[in-house]
Design an enzyme around this catalytic site. Structure first.
Site, PDB file in Angstrom:
ATOM      1  CE  LYS A   1       5.092  18.960 -19.439  1.00 48.18           C
ATOM      2  NZ  LYS A   1       6.030  18.370 -20.413  1.00 48.18           N
TER       3      LYS A   1
ATOM      4  CB  SER B   1       1.520  25.998 -21.437  1.00 44.87           C
ATOM      5  OG  SER B   1       2.649  26.661 -20.911  1.00 44.87           O
TER       6      SER B   1
END
Lengths: 328, 328
Positions: free
Chosen positions: A52, A308
């Site tokens: 992110k 992730s």
């Protein structure tokens, strides 16, 4: 499609030296189990503990001086929160994040430690969009969506860009890429980069069962929402439905969506700890879980998967280890 | 000194695309605590779980066809074992490893899974050198030392080479580098690379207390052994004394040696799990422990430290988490 490879190349230049070029490692044990070559992108080692930061930094770095003074607002279950908070601190602007009260403690604490103001909300009773939009309006701050934004998607796409480059450094060509999917920003950005550089690579997104809105939407040919109240331990992947901007890209570029159970996710978290030597959060482990659960035939193929995120609360992490290892 | 920068550059070319270029990450929390910038080389993510694969591959890749047919022999507490076993498998030659019976289970199992033959010995009653030398003689196999060998040291030195390059990519210059130290191969190789590229950088090795033979030897100006039977949870750092070939290099290039307690090592392992999101073995955590314990003033400096290995047994890892986190 309004997201091009050039946007992702530009994002890569913006984040160079600021974001980590996370390693793509081959895991011998994983390759053995899949019967092919499996490369793992360790994106949980990114600053802020997930991909992110890439999208947030790419978005915030393009704000005007005037916008920077007024600052940014975002809503997030925790990883986008940390990415925005860190990018805002590095670029010298205030950040306000609307976060669910049941977000993992580690995510709330890290976001606060990065200097952001946190506005809590109730996931079942309040609208995060309404709260964030109202804050942005009164403060004249810039709203930074967690996925439905081309600059954010372009930043996330640098993960895909790096994967292709790092695979070529190994003189190999990718057959398959598996991407964890919530709102679809990482998937869409990475898909644009990968398809541009390696058109023959097939890309699948991976989601938790009951929150597999993108897989069902891809199959149906239109955006379908999850049942309200659908839950998974994958707190990072609980977007209500595919994004209005991410879905058309994913529809054009993906080969399909895979689904894994929470139990398979826990197994993947344990595998990551034992074999990859990394801490992975539930949502970050879904693509790894899909490989371990043989969701796709990968024999004799070259596969890359993205791990992730790494922001998991200590009690969940320890209970995962305890359950998997019994009393050894 | 018979180890030059050219040897390390050549090793870097040999291992390119085979070994992982492990990331150098900045840890915000660690930088905050040190009051300076701290960069961490995540070498536990290397193939085989430690830096040892670099040196082993560099050594084995230079063997003749005839030597490859006869294979290699090594002794090791476990990380060199895995490095040699993996390099031997990739290069298609048999490997025999002499390992202590009390080596961590994960190290013995991984070495066996990589196809090596394991010969166990008793750490307190038998000589690993004698056993390995005898095997090498009867099989006409090549003995691969774990540190006292220039090709092995050159391979380990690629860690230092990468650290300088990755620091420059961040437009920064290194003031201090901290290196975990057992026999001194990683330290010597990295020191040659770092001092060649960045003469003003000061380098310290870090050892467990009671096994701080290199620190004491550096202070005394000659090689001193550890007390026989000296123990530490840092199983990878229990070399009896500094290497005959490594020590002169370290004596010429290091600014000194630091020492940490087992308790500080456990604290560092927990920090690595919480903040770096990686699994670290005790011996791999000593340089991190030295920073967390403020063994050196690092305020306003740029420091790089190596986290050198990740092969820790699950019960020790879990008991570390349990002790650090109580019942939360």
């Amino acid at each position: 499609v309004n997201l091009t490879f050039d946007h992702i190349s530009a994002a890569a230049r913006r984040i160079a030296g600021v974001a980590v070029r996370t390693p793509l490692v081959e895991c011998e044990e994983l390759s053995r189990r899949a019967g092919g070559r499996v490369l793992v992108k360790l994106e949980g080692l990114q600053r802020g503990g997930s991909f992110k930061f890439r999208g947030a930094y790419n978005r915030l770095a393009q704000l005007t001086d005037d916008e920077r003074t007024r600052g940014v607002v975002a809503w997030s279950s925790g990883n986008h929160a940390q990415g925005v908070a860190l990018a805002a601190r590095l670029l010298g602007m205030p950040a306000t994040i609307v976060m669910p009260r049941d977000a993992p403690v580690v995510k709330t604490e890290n976001t606060r430690a990065l200097g952001a103001e946190i506005v809590p909300y109730d996931r079942d009773r309040e609208s995060r969009e309404t709260i964030a939009t109202e804050i942005a309006r009164t403060r004249r701050a810039v709203l930074v969506p967690s996925y439905d934004d081309y600059a954010v998607m372009a930043g996330q796409g640098t993960v895909g860009l790096e994967i292709v480059g790092q695979t070529r450094e190994r003189s190999s060509t990718l057959d398959v890429v598996l991407v964890p999917c919530g709102g679809g920003g990482l998937t869409a950005g990475s898909a644009v980069a990968i398809k541009h550089l390696s058109a023959g690579t097939s890309i699948h997104c991976v989601e938790p069962e009951r929150c597999n809105d993108t897989a069902r939407s891809l199959a149906a040919g239109r955006r379908l929402a999850n049942d309200p109240g659908s839950r998974s331990i994958c707190d990072a992947l609980l977007a209500p439905e595919p994004g209005a901007l991410t879905f058309p890209i994913n529809q054009a570029l993906l080969s399909g969506g895979l689904t894994v159970t929470d139990e398979e996710v826990l197994e993947a978290m344990h595998f990551a700890c034992s074999h990859l030597k990394i801490v992975v959060e539930p949502g970050g482990a879904v693509a790894l879980a899909a490989v371990l659960a043989n969701r796709l035939p990968l024999r004799d193929r070259v596969t890359a998967l993205i791990v992730s995120g790494s922001n998991v609360d200590a009690p969940l992490f320890r209970s995962m280890l305890d359950r998997r290892e019994g009393s050894t």
